[in-house]
Design an enzyme around this catalytic site. Sequence first.
Site, PDB file in Angstrom:
ATOM      1  CE1 TYR A   1      -3.473  -1.557   5.532  1.00  0.00           C
ATOM      2  CE2 TYR A   1      -2.970   0.999   5.321  1.00  0.00           C
ATOM      3  CZ  TYR A   1      -3.222  -1.174   4.781  1.00  0.00           C
ATOM      4  OH  TYR A   1      -2.959  -0.908   3.583  1.00  0.00           O
TER       5      TYR A   1
ATOM      6  CB  SER B   1      -1.334   0.157   1.228  1.00  0.00           C
ATOM      7  OG  SER B   1      -1.822   0.950   1.695  1.00  0.00           O
TER       8      SER B   1
END
Length: 249
Positions: free
Chosen positions: A148, A135
């Site tokens: 995250y 990501s």
Amino acid sequence: MNILITGVSAGFGKAIATDLVEQGHTIIGTGRRQHKLDELKTKLGDNFIPLCFDISDISATKTALQSLPADLLNNLDVLINNAGLALGLDSADKADITDWQTMINTNTLGLVNITREILPVMVAKNDGFVINISSIAGNYPYFGGNVYGATKAFVTQFSLNLRADLVGKNVRVTNIEPGLCGGTEFSNVRFHGDDERAKKVYENVDYITPQDIANMVSWLISQPKHININRLEVMPTAQTFAGLTVHKG
């Protein structure tokens, strides 16, 4: 090709599995929700082989993989590490520690577990391809991204280090780093089922879709084996990484 995809129950994994089966590949798809896997099996047919287990559990991972026919397990061509999740968007001082632990267990430990099981197979046959879904959160910090983002930074760096370790072994590694993606369960999971809050994330934005990512995967595996695409960072045109924040007292 024989292709193993983690996290096929929804989103990227489901789109990738659907496309690749339609292209004639044999897909082994993992997930934790048996009913979702059953639905995909009904839709995709004999070329889709479901495996229901939690990749963060190393024992369950080993057992599931060992349940595959030996000729299939020993002839895997591609591993797509797609399974992952984000939980919460609170600042680090307010975040739920169990959310942090779940993200670490799935996004890093789970990915490592299954990669370590499959890599020796690819090295033994001197051929293979590992595609990791990371990501932009691993590249650019944002408010509430904390753990995250850290787990995705791990995936990105792990991918680069795999490339280093696999030199001379004809096993390729690509890291895909998407930005804002809609049409998945990502934000619904992040906000613990608050669908209205999740919906607002994507309002009035022409976001990346699961099909866009599936198209990239199809392109990657179609490349000649002497070519390795190290990284693919992709954002919607509407998104940028610009905008450093300064707080003035």
